[in-house]
Design a protein around this motif. Structure first.
Motif, PDB file in Angstrom:
ATOM      1  N   PHE A 174     -38.204 -53.654  63.240  1.00 37.40           N
ATOM      2  CA  PHE A 174     -38.467 -52.476  62.407  1.00 37.40           C
ATOM      3  C   PHE A 174     -37.893 -51.216  63.035  1.00 37.40           C
ATOM      4  CE2 PHE A 174     -41.570 -49.005  61.377  1.00 37.40           C
ATOM      5  CZ  PHE A 174     -41.152 -48.796  60.073  1.00 37.40           C
ATOM      6  N   GLN A 175     -38.127 -51.031  64.324  1.00 40.73           N
ATOM      7  CA  GLN A 175     -37.632 -49.846  65.008  1.00 40.73           C
ATOM      8  C   GLN A 175     -36.108 -49.806  65.024  1.00 40.73           C
ATOM      9  OE1 GLN A 175     -39.627 -50.206  68.792  1.00 40.73           O
ATOM     10  NE2 GLN A 175     -41.461 -49.126  68.085  1.00 40.73           N
ATOM     11  N   ARG A 176     -35.483 -50.959  65.150  1.00 42.10           N
ATOM     12  CA  ARG A 176     -34.022 -51.011  65.193  1.00 42.10           C
ATOM     13  C   ARG A 176     -33.405 -50.705  63.833  1.00 42.10           C
ATOM     14  NH1 ARG A 176     -33.679 -55.711  67.177  1.00 42.10           N
ATOM     15  NH2 ARG A 176     -33.164 -56.933  65.313  1.00 42.10           N
ATOM     16  N   GLU A 177     -34.055 -51.150  62.770  1.00 38.35           N
ATOM     17  CA  GLU A 177     -33.499 -51.005  61.437  1.00 38.35           C
ATOM     18  C   GLU A 177     -34.027 -49.786  60.682  1.00 38.35           C
ATOM     19  OE1 GLU A 177     -31.128 -52.829  60.124  1.00 38.35           O
ATOM     20  OE2 GLU A 177     -30.964 -54.059  61.937  1.00 38.35           O
ATOM     21  N   TYR A 178     -34.964 -49.060  61.291  1.00 41.97           N
ATOM     22  CA  TYR A 178     -35.649 -47.953  60.606  1.00 41.97           C
ATOM     23  C   TYR A 178     -34.660 -46.926  60.058  1.00 41.97           C
ATOM     24  CZ  TYR A 178     -39.132 -44.174  60.059  1.00 41.97           C
ATOM     25  OH  TYR A 178     -39.947 -43.175  59.564  1.00 41.97           O
ATOM     26  N   ARG A 179     -33.841 -46.362  60.923  1.00 41.87           N
ATOM     27  CA  ARG A 179     -32.942 -45.293  60.487  1.00 41.87           C
ATOM     28  C   ARG A 179     -31.846 -45.793  59.543  1.00 41.87           C
ATOM     29  NH1 ARG A 179     -34.382 -43.712  65.614  1.00 41.87           N
ATOM     30  NH2 ARG A 179     -32.655 -44.831  66.575  1.00 41.87           N
ATOM     31  N   PRO A 180     -31.182 -46.922  59.837  1.00 43.90           N
ATOM     32  CA  PRO A 180     -30.188 -47.401  58.863  1.00 43.90           C
ATOM     33  C   PRO A 180     -30.789 -47.712  57.491  1.00 43.90           C
ATOM     34  CG  PRO A 180     -29.875 -48.486  60.978  1.00 43.90           C
ATOM     35  CD  PRO A 180     -31.160 -47.722  61.085  1.00 43.90           C
ATOM     36  N   SER A 181     -32.025 -48.221  57.478  1.00 41.26           N
ATOM     37  CA  SER A 181     -32.663 -48.540  56.201  1.00 41.26           C
ATOM     38  C   SER A 181     -33.001 -47.274  55.429  1.00 41.26           C
ATOM     39  CB  SER A 181     -33.931 -49.363  56.439  1.00 41.26           C
ATOM     40  OG  SER A 181     -33.625 -50.605  57.046  1.00 41.26           O
ATOM     41  N   LEU A 182     -33.513 -46.257  56.129  1.00 41.37           N
ATOM     42  CA  LEU A 182     -33.829 -44.997  55.466  1.00 41.37           C
ATOM     43  C   LEU A 182     -32.557 -44.300  55.004  1.00 41.37           C
ATOM     44  CD1 LEU A 182     -35.866 -42.932  54.547  1.00 41.37           C
ATOM     45  CD2 LEU A 182     -35.933 -41.989  56.868  1.00 41.37           C
ATOM     46  N   ALA A 183     -31.518 -44.342  55.835  1.00 38.76           N
ATOM     47  CA  ALA A 183     -30.238 -43.747  55.441  1.00 38.76           C
ATOM     48  C   ALA A 183     -29.698 -44.419  54.185  1.00 38.76           C
ATOM     49  CB  ALA A 183     -29.224 -43.874  56.580  1.00 38.76           C
ATOM     50  N   GLY A 184     -29.863 -45.739  54.089  1.00 37.62           N
ATOM     51  CA  GLY A 184     -29.373 -46.463  52.928  1.00 37.62           C
ATOM     52  C   GLY A 184     -30.066 -46.049  51.645  1.00 37.62           C
ATOM     53  N   VAL A 185     -31.379 -45.885  51.702  1.00 38.78           N
ATOM     54  CA  VAL A 185     -32.102 -45.521  50.483  1.00 38.78           C
ATOM     55  C   VAL A 185     -31.841 -44.063  50.108  1.00 38.78           C
ATOM     56  CG1 VAL A 185     -34.348 -44.707  51.383  1.00 38.78           C
ATOM     57  CG2 VAL A 185     -34.276 -46.087  49.315  1.00 38.78           C
ATOM     58  N   ILE A 186     -31.617 -43.205  51.096  1.00 43.54           N
ATOM     59  CA  ILE A 186     -31.251 -41.815  50.807  1.00 43.54           C
ATOM     60  C   ILE A 186     -29.897 -41.757  50.105  1.00 43.54           C
ATOM     61  CG2 ILE A 186     -30.506 -39.655  51.898  1.00 43.54           C
ATOM     62  CD1 ILE A 186     -32.743 -40.077  53.969  1.00 43.54           C
ATOM     63  N   ARG A 187     -28.928 -42.485  50.625  1.00 49.65           N
ATOM     64  CA  ARG A 187     -27.598 -42.496  50.002  1.00 49.65           C
ATOM     65  C   ARG A 187     -27.676 -43.033  48.581  1.00 49.65           C
ATOM     66  NH1 ARG A 187     -25.779 -44.418  55.400  1.00 49.65           N
ATOM     67  NH2 ARG A 187     -24.589 -42.727  56.381  1.00 49.65           N
ATOM     68  N   ARG A 188     -28.512 -44.042  48.362  1.00 49.07           N
ATOM     69  CA  ARG A 188     -28.634 -44.618  47.014  1.00 49.07           C
ATOM     70  C   ARG A 188     -29.257 -43.619  46.046  1.00 49.07           C
ATOM     71  NH1 ARG A 188     -32.398 -48.699  45.279  1.00 49.07           N
ATOM     72  NH2 ARG A 188     -32.853 -49.164  47.453  1.00 49.07           N
ATOM     73  N   ALA A 189     -30.286 -42.902  46.497  1.00 49.56           N
ATOM     74  CA  ALA A 189     -30.926 -41.906  45.634  1.00 49.56           C
ATOM     75  C   ALA A 189     -29.944 -40.794  45.280  1.00 49.56           C
ATOM     76  CB  ALA A 189     -32.156 -41.325  46.320  1.00 49.56           C
ATOM     77  N   VAL A 190     -29.162 -40.355  46.255  1.00 47.21           N
ATOM     78  CA  VAL A 190     -28.186 -39.292  46.013  1.00 47.21           C
ATOM     79  C   VAL A 190     -27.114 -39.768  45.031  1.00 47.21           C
ATOM     80  CG1 VAL A 190     -26.397 -37.878  47.092  1.00 47.21           C
ATOM     81  CG2 VAL A 190     -28.619 -38.149  48.213  1.00 47.21           C
ATOM     82  N   ALA A 191     -26.634 -40.993  45.237  1.00 43.76           N
ATOM     83  CA  ALA A 191     -25.607 -41.533  44.341  1.00 43.76           C
ATOM     84  C   ALA A 191     -26.155 -41.729  42.937  1.00 43.76           C
ATOM     85  CB  ALA A 191     -25.086 -42.863  44.896  1.00 43.76           C
ATOM     86  N   ASP A 192     -27.399 -42.206  42.826  1.00 42.13           N
ATOM     87  CA  ASP A 192     -27.999 -42.423  41.505  1.00 42.13           C
ATOM     88  C   ASP A 192     -28.178 -41.105  40.747  1.00 42.13           C
ATOM     89  OD1 ASP A 192     -28.086 -45.106  42.002  1.00 42.13           O
ATOM     90  OD2 ASP A 192     -30.242 -45.205  42.374  1.00 42.13           O
ATOM     91  N   ALA A 193     -28.279 -40.002  41.486  1.00 38.52           N
ATOM     92  CA  ALA A 193     -28.381 -38.684  40.851  1.00 38.52           C
ATOM     93  C   ALA A 193     -27.007 -38.118  40.488  1.00 38.52           C
ATOM     94  CB  ALA A 193     -29.105 -37.710  41.792  1.00 38.52           C
ATOM     95  N   GLY A 194     -25.956 -38.888  40.790  1.00 38.42           N
ATOM     96  CA  GLY A 194     -24.599 -38.431  40.498  1.00 38.42           C
ATOM     97  C   GLY A 194     -24.113 -37.362  41.457  1.00 38.42           C
ATOM     98  N   LEU A 195     -24.641 -37.380  42.687  1.00 41.14           N
ATOM     99  CA  LEU A 195     -24.332 -36.343  43.667  1.00 41.14           C
ATOM    100  C   LEU A 195     -23.782 -36.954  44.950  1.00 41.14           C
ATOM    101  CD1 LEU A 195     -27.684 -34.338  43.304  1.00 41.14           C
ATOM    102  CD2 LEU A 195     -25.493 -33.815  42.181  1.00 41.14           C
ATOM    103  N   GLY A 196     -23.325 -36.079  45.832  1.00 39.13           N
ATOM    104  CA  GLY A 196     -22.978 -36.452  47.193  1.00 39.13           C
ATOM    105  C   GLY A 196     -23.905 -35.739  48.155  1.00 39.13           C
ATOM    106  N   LEU A 197     -23.916 -36.147  49.402  1.00 47.89           N
ATOM    107  CA  LEU A 197     -24.808 -35.522  50.385  1.00 47.89           C
ATOM    108  C   LEU A 197     -24.556 -34.023  50.507  1.00 47.89           C
ATOM    109  CD1 LEU A 197     -25.009 -38.124  53.301  1.00 47.89           C
ATOM    110  CD2 LEU A 197     -26.884 -37.343  51.836  1.00 47.89           C
ATOM    111  N   ASP A 198     -23.310 -33.598  50.317  1.00 45.10           N
ATOM    112  CA  ASP A 198     -22.994 -32.169  50.421  1.00 45.10           C
ATOM    113  C   ASP A 198     -23.667 -31.356  49.317  1.00 45.10           C
ATOM    114  OD1 ASP A 198     -21.457 -32.615  52.637  1.00 45.10           O
ATOM    115  OD2 ASP A 198     -19.533 -32.616  51.551  1.00 45.10           O
TER     116      ASP A 198
END
Length: 309
Positions: free
Chosen positions: A201-225
């Motif tokens: 869990f500790q090893r995958e925590y940040r990559p997993s959270l980063a993945g769901v953040i990127r998906r939410a941003v993409a689903d909103a039709g946006l980029g991180l910027d």
């Protein structure tokens, strides 16, 4: 479109230095220093004289936008991290519903995503309102819990929980703080109740959270910027610093000022940080912002929402 019509937050005035929690939480001096110097936790807010129902009452007292609209509230959802918080037959959610003229509403609790249940509650509120025949119907999302046991007060090596509460009025057609996307990743293999899973869990925590953040941003039709601000769960500072490095996102656009003085408010972090952002003028009309959180327990849930202010 699901929208946050109004947000009220109660944070106790009483703040406790983490050093004073060493004995009740069975922390060594080294562990306390780690929390303060490395994780950025300095104090937690506690309200020993208030019950869970009192915390929810305090948040509802501040939700002035609810007054005169109680009859329009069809659903009341308490997003909660802990499955059991009071002995049977007490029910603080139904208690405050009766006191605030909401006894007619369908009231229930969402707990199975742990600290991510607050965002789940917003998503459920939106779905219920979208299916409701009454276009003027409203939902009320509550969050907040008592740090009443050692397990409820401490996430070993990661965070210390504080006490606070929030009340959020949700509509299906609001004009501000409109929900653009919701991404959720539930991972049963990260069952931290078993020691062999903790390292994974500790090893995958940040990559997993980063993945769901990127998906939410993409689903909103946006980029991180396009994201003006991130409202985080207040687990600690270093987690967000490292996550920003991993994602190439500027940490200055993550609202971390509440971490050292509040502690982790279970499911209420997002709403407490929303209030801070609004009060400090960090969100302008039209800004897109992201809320992210992780719930850990019997498995893990990584969640993110994108809103337009």
């Amino acid at each position: 479109m699901t929208a946050l019509d109004a947000v009220s937050v109660y944070t106790p005035a009483h703040r406790v230095p983490i050093e004073s929690l060493a004995e009740p939480l069975e922390l060594t001096d080294v562990q306390v220093r780690l929390f303060r110097r490395f994780h950025g936790l300095g104090e937690v807010r506690l309200d020993p004289d208030r019950s869970l129902a009192d915390l929810l009452r305090a948040a509802l007292d501040g939700l002035v936008e609810l007054r005169g609209r109680e009859h329009r509230v069809r659903y009341v959802i308490h997003g909660r991290a802990m499955p059991v918080v009071v002995p049977y037959p007490h029910n603080p959610l139904h208690e405050v519903c009766r006191e605030f003229g909401l006894a007619h509403a369908l009231a229930f609790t969402a707990t199975h995503q742990s600290c991510a249940s607050g965002l789940l509650a917003v998503e459920l509120a939106g779905r219920l309102l979208a299916a409701d025949a009454d276009d003027d119907a409203l939902a009320l999302v509550l969050a907040g819990e008592k740090a009443f046991t050692r397990d409820a007060r401490l996430l070993p090596g990661t965070s210390i929980f504080g006490e606070g509460a929030s009340a959020c009025l949700v509509s299906a057609n609001g004009r501000r703080d409109r929900l653009l996307s919701y991404a959720c990743d539930q991972r049963g293999e990260f069952d931290t109740e078993f020691g062999e899973r903790t390292e994974l869990f500790q090893r995958e925590y940040r990559p997993s959270l980063a993945g769901v953040i990127r998906r939410a941003v993409a689903d909103a039709g946006l980029g991180l910027d396009d994201i003006a601000l991130v409202l985080p769960h207040n687990v600690n500072v270093v987690t967000w610093q490292r996550l920003c490095t991993l994602m190439g996102f500027p940490v200055r656009r993550v609202l971390l000022c509440n971490v050292p003085v509040n502690g982790h408010f279970f499911c209420a972090d997002a709403f407490a940080n929303h209030r801070t952002a609004v009060e400090r003028g960090l969100l302008r009309e039209g800004d897109r912002y992201l809320v992210a959180t992780v719930g850990a327990g019997a498995g893990a849930t990584f969640s993110a929402m994108v809103f337009e202010h």
